[in-house]
Design a protein around this motif. Structure first.
Motif, PDB file in Angstrom:
ATOM      1  N   GLN A   1       2.995   2.711  -4.408  1.00  0.00           N
ATOM      2  CA  GLN A   1       1.705   3.253  -4.844  1.00  0.00           C
ATOM      3  C   GLN A   1       1.909   4.350  -5.879  1.00  0.00           C
ATOM      4  O   GLN A   1       1.174   4.421  -6.867  1.00  0.00           O
ATOM      5  CB  GLN A   1       0.930   3.765  -3.631  1.00  0.00           C
ATOM      6  CG  GLN A   1       0.467   2.654  -2.694  1.00  0.00           C
ATOM      7  CD  GLN A   1      -0.208   3.177  -1.445  1.00  0.00           C
ATOM      8  OE1 GLN A   1      -0.877   4.213  -1.477  1.00  0.00           O
ATOM      9  NE2 GLN A   1      -0.055   2.469  -0.334  1.00  0.00           N
ATOM     10  N   ARG A   2       2.898   5.188  -5.672  1.00  0.00           N
ATOM     11  CA  ARG A   2       3.218   6.213  -6.673  1.00  0.00           C
ATOM     12  C   ARG A   2       3.593   5.575  -8.005  1.00  0.00           C
ATOM     13  O   ARG A   2       3.308   6.124  -9.081  1.00  0.00           O
ATOM     14  CB  ARG A   2       4.381   7.070  -6.164  1.00  0.00           C
ATOM     15  CG  ARG A   2       4.755   8.244  -7.082  1.00  0.00           C
ATOM     16  CD  ARG A   2       6.183   8.688  -6.844  1.00  0.00           C
ATOM     17  NE  ARG A   2       7.150   7.634  -7.155  1.00  0.00           N
ATOM     18  CZ  ARG A   2       8.428   7.665  -6.785  1.00  0.00           C
ATOM     19  NH1 ARG A   2       8.895   8.690  -6.092  1.00  0.00           N
ATOM     20  NH2 ARG A   2       9.242   6.672  -7.113  1.00  0.00           N
TER      21      ARG A   2
ATOM     22  N   ASP B   1      -2.618   2.333  -5.816  1.00  0.00           N
ATOM     23  CA  ASP B   1      -2.486   3.667  -5.240  1.00  0.00           C
ATOM     24  C   ASP B   1      -3.694   4.022  -4.368  1.00  0.00           C
ATOM     25  O   ASP B   1      -4.814   4.131  -4.830  1.00  0.00           O
ATOM     26  CB  ASP B   1      -2.332   4.704  -6.354  1.00  0.00           C
ATOM     27  CG  ASP B   1      -1.881   6.062  -5.831  1.00  0.00           C
ATOM     28  OD1 ASP B   1      -1.785   6.224  -4.599  1.00  0.00           O
ATOM     29  OD2 ASP B   1      -1.621   6.966  -6.658  1.00  0.00           O
TER      30      ASP B   1
END
Length: 409
Positions: free
Chosen positions: A292-293, A298
Motif C-alpha cells: 500500500q505504501r 493504499d
C-alpha cells in the motif's frame, strides 16, 4: 503423449489461441465495479493477497487470471453479487475462509453448500471459481488425501498497527513482546493482552484491554484490541498465533463508536478503524502495508506498524528492513517473529501432472516455476517476500500433500 512443459509454456506466451479462446468465453461479462477483472480463471477470497494477485494477473496477461477483490473496489460494500464468468453469479466472498467455501461450493461439495457464509444468498454455480486466495494454511482441515491443495507463492508476516508514530504510545507499542515458542502459554505482553485480557505495564504505563473508557481501575489506560472480520484468514491466523481458541469479550471486529463496539466492520489491512480510534490496536499484514505504501490500493489511513520484542532473547524485531522506528523505510523483514506463507487453493487433481483431470492452464499459472512464481518482481513490489530456500517449509508453486485439505470432499 502430451508434452506438458511445452503446453504450459504455450499458455503463457502472448497471443496464444488457448488464452484468446478462454478470454472469448467470458467476453462481455461485467462485474458490479469497473475495477474488477474478467479472466478465464476466476479467483476470490483473501484481502491479504488480493492486490498482489491483481498485479500478477495483469503481468501474466492474455486474459487468463481474473482475481476479484474481497469487497467491492468502488463502493467498499461486502457481499454484493458478482459475475466473474458467463452464466456465473454469486455473492462476493470476503476473506480466505469465504473464498475457500466458494470454491468448494463451485465444486459441488454438499458440506459447503449447506453451510453458506453470512449474507450468501447466491452461491456459485458449478465451475465458477477456479482458485481461492488464502492467507492461512489448511489448519485442522488438512488431509493428505484432500481434494483441494493450498499452493504457496509468497512470504508474509503480521505485526500490530496503530495510529501512533514517533510518540510515547508508539514507543510503548514497539516494546510489546511475543513468545513465538508457545502461543497458548507464552508470557509475551502481546499474548497477555489478546489471549488473557490481562493488564500489561510498559515503560510505566499500564494498558487494560477490558477497560474501554478512562478512568480505568488503578489508573490504567484503555486499549481497544481489534481483529479482522469473520471469514478472514488473517483473523484465523492471528487468533492462532495469540493462543485464542474462542473469541473473548475484549476482542472486537466492529469499531468503537463512543458507546460500544457497534461501528463499521473491521476489514483486514485497512487502517480506517485505527484512524478513528486512537486507543486501537490491530493486526496488519506487513506485506500489505508495504504494498500500500508503494501505491497499491493504499488504505492505511495513517496506520503505523510496530516492532515486537522476542521474549527468548529480549531483542526487538522490526517489521521493516529500513531505519525503523525512526522512519518507515524498507521492505518486509523476512525474519519477523510472526510469519506465514500465503496461498492459492485449487483442486489437487487439476494441478497434479499425469492426472486425467490435469488442467494445463491452471498449472501454468500456479505450478512450480510457472506464471505466478515467475513474477518475483511483482511479488516484491507488492510487499511480499519470496519463498526461495523454503523459509517456512515450501517453495513457490509446490504441490505438497501436507498442504492438501478436506479429505471428505
Amino acid at each position: 503423449m502430451i508434452n506438458t512443459k511445452r503446453l504450459v509454456r504455450k499458455l503463457l506466451v502472448g497471443g496464444i489461441a488457448t488464452a484468446a479462446v478462454a478470454t472469448g468465453l467470458v467476453a462481455g461479462v461485467a462485474g458490479p465495479a469497473s475495477a474488477d477483472p474478467v479472466g478465464a480463471l476466476a479467483g476470490v477470497g483473501s484481502d491479504t493477497t488480493q492486490d498482489v494477485m491483481n498485479g500478477a494477473g495483469d503481468s501474466i496477461g492474455n486474459g487468463i487470471v481474473g482475481s476479484w477483490d474481497a469487497i467491492d473496489p468502488i463502493t467498499r460494500v461486502q457481499h454484493l453479487v458478482i459475475a466473474p464468468k458467463r452464466n456465473c453469479t454469486f455473492n462476493r466472498p470476503n476473506g480466505s475462509g469465504q473464498g475457500v467455501t466458494a470454491i468448494r461450493q463451485s465444486g459441488g461439495v454438499t458440506a459447503a453448500i449447506n453451510a453458506p457464509f453470512a449474507d450468501e444468498a447466491d452461491q456459485p454455480e458449478a465451475g465458477c471459481v477456479d482458485f481461492a486466495r488464502s492467507s492461512s494454511d489448511p489448519g485442522t482441515n488438512g488431509s493428505a488425501a484432500g481434494r483441494w491443495v493450498y499452493v504457496p507463492f509468497a512470504l508474509d508476516a503480521v505485526a500490530v498497527a496503530s495510529s501512533h508514530f514517533g510518540d510515547a504510545t508508539a514507543t510503548n507499542y514497539n516494546a510489546l513482546s511475543y513468545d513465538a515458542s508457545n502461543a497458548a502459554t507464552g508470557q509475551g505482553t502481546l499474548q497477555k493482552l489478546y489471549r488473557d485480557g490481562a493488564t500489561v505495564t510498559i515503560n510505566g504505563v499500564t494498558y487494560d484491554p477490558q477497560c474501554n473508557v478512562a478512568p480505568c481501575a488503578g489508573g490504567a489506560t484503555p486499549i481497544h484490541l481489534y481483529i479482522p472480520q469473520n471469514g478472514s484468514g488473517t483473523r484465523t491466523y492471528w487468533l492462532g498465533k495469540m493462543g485464542v481458541t474462542t473469541v473473548p469479550a475484549w476482542l472486537h471486529d466492529k469499531a468503537w463508536d463512543g458507546a460500544g463496539y457497534n461501528g463499521a466492520i473491521v476489514e483486514e489491512h485497512d487502517g480506517t478503524v485505527l484512524q478513528n480510534d486512537a486507543l486501537g490496536l490491530a493486526p496488519y499484514s506487513i506485506s500489505q502495508w508495504v504494498g500500500q505504501r508503494n501505491g497499491h490500493g493504499d488504505r492505511r489511513h495513517g496506520a503505523h506498524l510496530h516492532s515486537l520484542v522476542n521474549t527468548a532473547n529480549g531483542t526487538a524485531v522490526n517489521p521493516l528492513s529500513g531505519a525503523f522506528p525512526t522512519s518507515e523505510t524498507g521492505n518486509l523483514n523476512a525474519s519477523f517473529l510472526i510469519r506465514r506463507e500465503v496461498y492459492n487453493v485449487v483442486e489437487w487433481k487439476k494441478v497434479n501432472v499425469g492426472n486425467a483431470a490435469f488442467d494445463a492452464q491452471l498449472y501454468a499459472v500456479f505450478g512450480p516455476g510457472q506464471g505466478l512464481c515467475g513474477k518475483s518482481a511483482v511479488i516484491l513490489n507488492f510487499g511480499f517476500g519470496l519463498l526461495n530456500g523454503s523459509p517456512l517449509g515450501h517453495t513457490c508453486g509446490q504441490i505438497a500433500d501436507n498442504l492438501r485439505a478436506y479429505g471428505s470432499d
